[in-house]
Structures are given as structure tokens and as C-alpha cells.
Design a protein around this motif. Sequence first.
Motif, PDB file in Angstrom:
ATOM      1  N   LEU A   6      -2.243   2.593   2.009  1.00 53.95           N
ATOM      2  CA  LEU A   6      -1.894   3.821   2.711  1.00 53.95           C
ATOM      3  C   LEU A   6      -2.945   4.162   3.763  1.00 53.95           C
ATOM      4  O   LEU A   6      -2.605   4.531   4.896  1.00 53.95           O
ATOM      5  N   MET A   7      -4.210   4.009   3.407  1.00 50.59           N
ATOM      6  CA  MET A   7      -5.282   4.272   4.381  1.00 50.59           C
ATOM      7  C   MET A   7      -5.181   3.319   5.566  1.00 50.59           C
ATOM      8  O   MET A   7      -5.291   3.738   6.719  1.00 50.59           O
ATOM      9  N   ALA A   8      -4.946   2.047   5.296  1.00 48.69           N
ATOM     10  CA  ALA A   8      -4.819   1.065   6.373  1.00 48.69           C
ATOM     11  C   ALA A   8      -3.614   1.379   7.253  1.00 48.69           C
ATOM     12  O   ALA A   8      -3.677   1.239   8.482  1.00 48.69           O
ATOM     13  N   PHE A  60       5.722  -5.633   3.291  1.00 53.89           N
ATOM     14  CA  PHE A  60       6.638  -6.179   2.294  1.00 53.89           C
ATOM     15  C   PHE A  60       7.206  -5.080   1.404  1.00 53.89           C
ATOM     16  O   PHE A  60       8.400  -5.051   1.120  1.00 53.89           O
ATOM     17  N   LYS A  61       6.342  -4.144   0.988  1.00 42.98           N
ATOM     18  CA  LYS A  61       6.784  -3.070   0.101  1.00 42.98           C
ATOM     19  C   LYS A  61       7.770  -2.125   0.794  1.00 42.98           C
ATOM     20  O   LYS A  61       8.631  -1.549   0.137  1.00 42.98           O
ATOM     21  N   LEU A  62       7.645  -1.976   2.106  1.00 38.06           N
ATOM     22  CA  LEU A  62       8.530  -1.064   2.825  1.00 38.06           C
ATOM     23  C   LEU A  62       9.704  -1.775   3.478  1.00 38.06           C
ATOM     24  O   LEU A  62      10.305  -1.265   4.413  1.00 38.06           O
ATOM     25  N   GLY A  63      10.021  -2.970   3.015  1.00 40.39           N
ATOM     26  CA  GLY A  63      11.254  -3.602   3.465  1.00 40.39           C
ATOM     27  C   GLY A  63      11.092  -4.687   4.498  1.00 40.39           C
ATOM     28  O   GLY A  63      11.884  -4.759   5.428  1.00 40.39           O
ATOM     29  N   MET A  64      10.091  -5.526   4.348  1.00 40.02           N
ATOM     30  CA  MET A  64       9.929  -6.708   5.202  1.00 40.02           C
ATOM     31  C   MET A  64       9.883  -6.365   6.696  1.00 40.02           C
ATOM     32  O   MET A  64      10.614  -6.942   7.499  1.00 40.02           O
ATOM     33  N   GLY A  69       5.003   4.528  -3.016  1.00 42.11           N
ATOM     34  CA  GLY A  69       5.245   3.093  -2.947  1.00 42.11           C
ATOM     35  C   GLY A  69       4.075   2.285  -2.418  1.00 42.11           C
ATOM     36  O   GLY A  69       4.071   1.070  -2.526  1.00 42.11           O
ATOM     37  N   LEU A  70       3.076   2.940  -1.820  1.00 39.20           N
ATOM     38  CA  LEU A  70       1.914   2.221  -1.293  1.00 39.20           C
ATOM     39  C   LEU A  70       0.675   2.567  -2.104  1.00 39.20           C
ATOM     40  O   LEU A  70       0.497   3.716  -2.527  1.00 39.20           O
ATOM     41  N   ALA A  71      -0.185   1.571  -2.311  1.00 37.16           N
ATOM     42  CA  ALA A  71      -1.464   1.792  -2.966  1.00 37.16           C
ATOM     43  C   ALA A  71      -2.375   2.597  -2.030  1.00 37.16           C
ATOM     44  O   ALA A  71      -2.155   2.627  -0.816  1.00 37.16           O
ATOM     45  N   PRO A  72      -3.394   3.251  -2.568  1.00 34.73           N
ATOM     46  CA  PRO A  72      -4.263   4.092  -1.721  1.00 34.73           C
ATOM     47  C   PRO A  72      -4.904   3.350  -0.546  1.00 34.73           C
ATOM     48  O   PRO A  72      -4.909   3.870   0.576  1.00 34.73           O
ATOM     49  N   GLN A 101      -3.638  -6.302   3.411  1.00 33.37           N
ATOM     50  CA  GLN A 101      -3.138  -5.012   2.933  1.00 33.37           C
ATOM     51  C   GLN A 101      -1.956  -4.541   3.774  1.00 33.37           C
ATOM     52  O   GLN A 101      -0.974  -4.015   3.238  1.00 33.37           O
ATOM     53  N   LEU A 102      -2.030  -4.740   5.083  1.00 32.40           N
ATOM     54  CA  LEU A 102      -0.918  -4.350   5.947  1.00 32.40           C
ATOM     55  C   LEU A 102       0.302  -5.237   5.703  1.00 32.40           C
ATOM     56  O   LEU A 102       1.439  -4.759   5.734  1.00 32.40           O
TER      57      LEU A 102
END
Length: 122
Positions: A22-24, A57-61, A16-19, A51-52
Motif C-alpha cells: 500500500l505504501m509503495a 496481481f492482487k488488484l486484477g493483473m 487487499g494490499l499489505a501495508p 511489491q508493485l
Amino acid sequence: MDTIQIDGWQGRLGQGLAPRQLMATIYAAKDMTAKEIARRMDCSPSTIKKQLDTARFKLGMQRTTRGLCLEAMRRGIIAPLVLALLVGAEHNPQVRPIRRPEAPRSQTVARIQRLEEAGLTA
């Protein structure tokens, strides 16, 4: 499944996270500031903040970066490498039971006073 390993942390791609997000997130889980993460990833601190924010947002606000890291760990997206190795090896150390005393411990306090001092105060 592809993984990213950074300084003792492992992150899973395709969850669900872009690379770069994910690194950040991994660096944030290591308790690094946006400025420190930006130095490591060769970009500006505002880019890291964006990015964070997108990862939150992608992991549920999630409201905070700490919440983002906890949610990512709960979903299995990131994990400390030691934990990943222990789970993978099914390491089960022997746990010794805690021995408690059968009766509660008590303390006795006695006050001793000389007769001479008792007679002077009376």
C-alpha cells in the motif's frame, strides 16, 4: 478502519494490499520512480518492483503501475487527502451556469481599393 497517510494521500488497510504494498502504491500514485520509493522506504528498488508487481496481481493483473494506481483509486483503497476531506465534509460548491449568446457571432470583412490603383492594373 486503519489508514496510512503519506504526503497528502490516504491509503486504507484491509482492502487487499499489505501495508508495504500500500505504501509503495501511494508513492507510485505520487509519480515517484522505484528508486525514489526505495529511498523513502529504506529498501532496494528491486524490492519495490516486486511489491508493485504483487499489488498489480492482487488488484486484477494490471499491466502498468499507472493501471495499478487507477484501480486502487477506483476501489477506494487510495485517495488524495483533499478528495477524502471533500467527500467526508460533503462540500458542494455553487456551480454557476454557463451563459451562451443567443445568436452566433459573425464577422464581416470588407476590402476597399482605391480607384487609382484599380485603373493602373486594368
